[in-house]
Design an enzyme around this catalytic site. Structure first.
Site, mmCIF file in Angstrom:
data_model
loop_
_atom_site.group_PDB
_atom_site.id
_atom_site.type_symbol
_atom_site.label_atom_id
_atom_site.label_comp_id
_atom_site.label_asym_id
_atom_site.label_seq_id
_atom_site.Cartn_x
_atom_site.Cartn_y
_atom_site.Cartn_z
ATOM 1 N N LYS A 289 0.967 -1.199 0.127
ATOM 2 C CA LYS A 289 0.021 -0.118 -0.025
ATOM 3 C C LYS A 289 0.918 1.058 -0.216
ATOM 4 O O LYS A 289 1.723 1.286 0.797
ATOM 5 C CB LYS A 289 -0.906 -0.001 1.248
ATOM 6 C CG LYS A 289 -1.924 0.939 1.250
ATOM 7 C CD LYS A 289 -2.967 0.769 2.528
ATOM 8 C CE LYS A 289 -4.279 1.646 2.351
ATOM 9 N NZ LYS A 289 -5.164 1.455 3.479
ATOM 10 N N GLU A 375 -18.459 -6.141 11.330
ATOM 11 C CA GLU A 375 -19.267 -5.548 12.302
ATOM 12 C C GLU A 375 -20.262 -6.330 13.202
ATOM 13 O O GLU A 375 -20.705 -6.173 14.345
ATOM 14 C CB GLU A 375 -19.971 -4.391 11.520
ATOM 15 C CG GLU A 375 -19.056 -3.286 11.234
ATOM 16 C CD GLU A 375 -18.351 -3.559 9.934
ATOM 17 O OE1 GLU A 375 -17.497 -2.599 9.499
ATOM 18 O OE2 GLU A 375 -18.478 -4.717 9.354
ATOM 19 N N ARG A 403 -24.186 -2.774 9.053
ATOM 20 C CA ARG A 403 -23.814 -4.348 8.740
ATOM 21 C C ARG A 403 -24.220 -5.098 9.811
ATOM 22 O O ARG A 403 -24.031 -6.498 9.666
ATOM 23 C CB ARG A 403 -22.552 -4.391 8.248
ATOM 24 C CG ARG A 403 -22.113 -3.254 7.115
ATOM 25 C CD ARG A 403 -21.039 -3.404 6.472
ATOM 26 N NE ARG A 403 -20.724 -4.415 5.503
ATOM 27 C CZ ARG A 403 -19.591 -4.900 4.614
ATOM 28 N NH1 ARG A 403 -18.700 -4.160 4.732
ATOM 29 N NH2 ARG A 403 -19.962 -5.606 4.034
#
Length: 641
Positions: A289, A375, A403
């Site tokens: 990244k 979640e 979620r």
């Protein structure tokens, strides 16, 4: 004169079809130019930088090998889609990213045929790709026609159960489906959990050239250049070991890990998969990244989300804060409570920095838990903590808490467990647009029996609500607060618990009462000032609680005024609807009270500045002023009639 980089190859690209006419050497050079252009664009707009830089080579290779948009390329979450947008005919608008009327920061079906599936929440790509593959095999004929389905998903997104549900189903169906695991050991925060450790073990200590495969006949599966004895192929075969057993158990052939920044590996592997793959296959690509831009590579979050910045130094151009952010106030207040109560613990779903729990983790590491992008698990984990005698705070953005709603209902509310929900990013959030708006939590929580639901009008109120939640053991409790800076009010040394279900009168007036729930109170006060210049003095009240309502205060306001207006940063069905239900049950409307409810409109509002988004929603001070004038004028008309 321009400060934009020189990109002679990229200048020749108007669509991915142009990539397929380039040599492999030219594709390598194109990747370098695409990285430079991405950095230049995001330096002017801000946005998600690191994720895109990590997939530059992968983006070029995928579009060069596959026939997009016929082949559906689906980016999970799609933080990483900026290079993709540049290559797919949107380069001329790339410097409008995340701005009003500009390009979305995520993939968006209405924006381009090259965005076959919208995203912004994680772990959906494999399910969607399997849907496309199944539609193809059932003979569906959309425009463009259906070809391959390719999902690009990050290792962090694999911490969500939905990804495994999709892989399990894909393995069962056996349809040709290509999944690219973009493994950069990062989601937003470093990924956590057993999956991260498993992936790390697959390539720990091995060179990127190592090629691991559970597919039978792995040698024959290699591209011809590798079989012919090129140096890289010799290294590959010499070091070949067994890996990918989890993915094979789910029904996937596994190829990798390969270096996701090495076009000499990416291109032949992708071409071979395109030509020979049968059934579902997973290609494990290792990336970094922020790759290729030192300030991003060196940042703790690898440049995940940045404001405008100087390309040379990487220094971000952030406006000076006039007040502490709501998130910081929450974090500091929670630390104060936790210092006095060792039963307080905190849970986040891969957002320790965004929710402020990084500070809590530093102070109380044994009481802070990052469950990954999960979640549903996070909510039930909190339910278990609460049932076990702890005081869990679930710090989850409003849009992400959606979620875990089934778990909120069944595992928390039905059992009346005292889980504390700290709901950040309530209301409209600006550049991330509709996918990240906190529009629905008041409605979806306030209809649950036994739930206490609060909203902070300012940062001082937030401190009090943290204290209220810490002291509340009678069932679940939630408090919501917006993104960004507070209102600049005087802060208490420490929050004090509020009386449950009690609001407050801010100022006394006559004729019309404005009952605010949440952070629109500052706009209400501005409207109050403008109305004062017209000789109109409304009563202003802060409800504090959507559930339980302050029945006494609301009925008193209704009795003493000709009109009552509620205002909130949420969709219909929330606070205003509960007030209307109370007034109807008490027969207040029978006596002629004029009632109006100001809520978010029945539409998804596209990205813009928060001020502009609230203008679309008609919830700014001038809109509140206009609503007051309208309801008073309707009363005058009624009297004349």
């Amino acid at each position: 004169m321009t400060d934009r980089p020189e990109t002679p190859l990229l200048d020749r690209i108007s669509s991915p079809a142009d990539l397929r006419r380039l040599s492999d050497g030219e594709l390598r050079r194109l990747a370098g130019e695409l990285r430079t252009e991405t950095i230049s664009a995001v330096s002017q707009t801000g946005g998600h930088l690191g994720a895109g830089l990590g997939v530059v080579e992968l983006t070029v290779a995928l579009h060069a090998v596959f026939d997009t948009p016929k082949d559906r390329l689906i980016w999970d979450v799609s933080h990483q889609c900026y290079p993709h947008k540049i290559l797919t005919g949107r380069r001329d608008r790339i410097r409008t990213l995340r701005q009003k009327d500009g390009l979305s920061g995520f993939t968006k079906r209405s924006e381009s045929d090259f965005d076959p599936f919208g995203a912004a929440h994680s772990s959906t790509s494999i399910s969607a790709a399997l849907g496309f593959a199944t539609a193809r095999d059932l003979g569906a004929t959309p425009e463009p026609a259906l070809g391959d389905a390719i999902a690009v998903i990050g290792d962090g997104a694999l911490s969500a159960g939905m990804a495994y549900e999709a892989m399990n189903n894909a393995g069962h169906l056996g349809k040709r489906l290509i999944v690219i695991l973009n493994d950069n050991e990062m989601s937003i925060a470093p990924p956590v959990g057993a999956m991260s450790s498993y992936l790390s073990r697959l390539y720990a200590g091995a060179p990127f050239q190592e090629f691991k495969s559970m597919a039978k006949g792995a040698v024959s599966f290699l591209p011809p250049p590798f079989q012919e004895g090129a140096r890289r192929a010799k290294d590959l075969l010499k070091h070949m070991t067994v890996g990918g057993t989890l993915f094979e158990a789910l029904g996937f052939s596994y190829v990798g890990p390969i270096d996701g920044h090495d076009m000499d590996q990416l291109l032949p592997v992708l071409r071979t998969v395109k030509d020979r793959a049968h059934g579902p296959i997973l290609i494990h690509a290792i990336t970094r990244k922020g790759k290729g831009y030192a300030p991003a590579e060196e940042a703790a979050d690898r440049g995940h989300g940045v404001s405008k910045f100087d390309v040379v130094t990487g220094e971000q151009k952030k406006a000076a804060s006039n007040a502490p952010s709501y998130t910081k106030v929450f974090a500091r207040s929670l630390l104060q409570e936790a210092a006095d109560d060792d039963r307080i613990c905190a849970v986040t779903a891969a957002m320790p920095d965004g929710t402020g729990l990084d500070l809590f983790a530093e102070r109380y590491p044994s009481r802070c838990f990052d469950v990954g992008i999960a979640e549903q698990h996070g909510v039930t984990f909190c339910a278990g903590l609460a049932a076990g005698g702890m005081k869990p705070f679930a710090a989850i953005y409003s849009t992400f808490l959606q979620r875990g709603y089934d778990q909120v209902v069944h595992d928390v509310a039905i059992q009346r467990l005292p889980v504390r929900f700290a709901i950040d990013r309530a209301g409209l959030v600006g550049a991330d647009g509709a996918t990240h708006a906190g529009a629905f939590d008041v409605a979806y929580l306030s209809n649950l029996p036994g739930f206490t639901v609060m909203a902070a009008a300012d940062e001082a109120e937030l401190a009090h609500m943290v204290a209220t939640a810490a002291a509340h053991d009678d069932g679940p409790i939630a408090f919501r607060f917006p993104r960004g800076e507070g209102a600049g009010v005087e802060m208490p040394e420490r929050g004090v618990p509020l009386e449950i279900g009690k609001g407050r009168i801010i100022s006394e007036g006559r004729d019309v009462a404005i009952l605010s729930f949440g952070a629109r109170l500052s706009e209400v006060r501005r409207a109050e000032e403008a109305l004062g210049a017209r000789g109109i003095r409304p009563t202003v009240a802060d409800a504090r609680f959507a559930k339980p309502l302050d029945r006494e205060m609301i009925l008193d306001l209704a009795a003493r005024h000709e009109a009552l207006i509620t205002i909130e940063e949420g969709a219909v069905g929330g606070f205003g609807s509960h007030v209307a239900q109370l007034l109807a049950e008490e027969g207040v409307f029978d006596t002629g009270l004029r009632f109006r409810s100001m809520v978010l409109p029945d539409t998804f509002i596209d990205q813009a500045s928060p001020q502009d988004m609230y203008a679309v929603a008609r919830l700014n001070a001038e809109d509140i002023e206009a609503k007051v004038m309208s309801v008073l004028e309707s009363g005058v008309r009624d009297k004349r009639a």
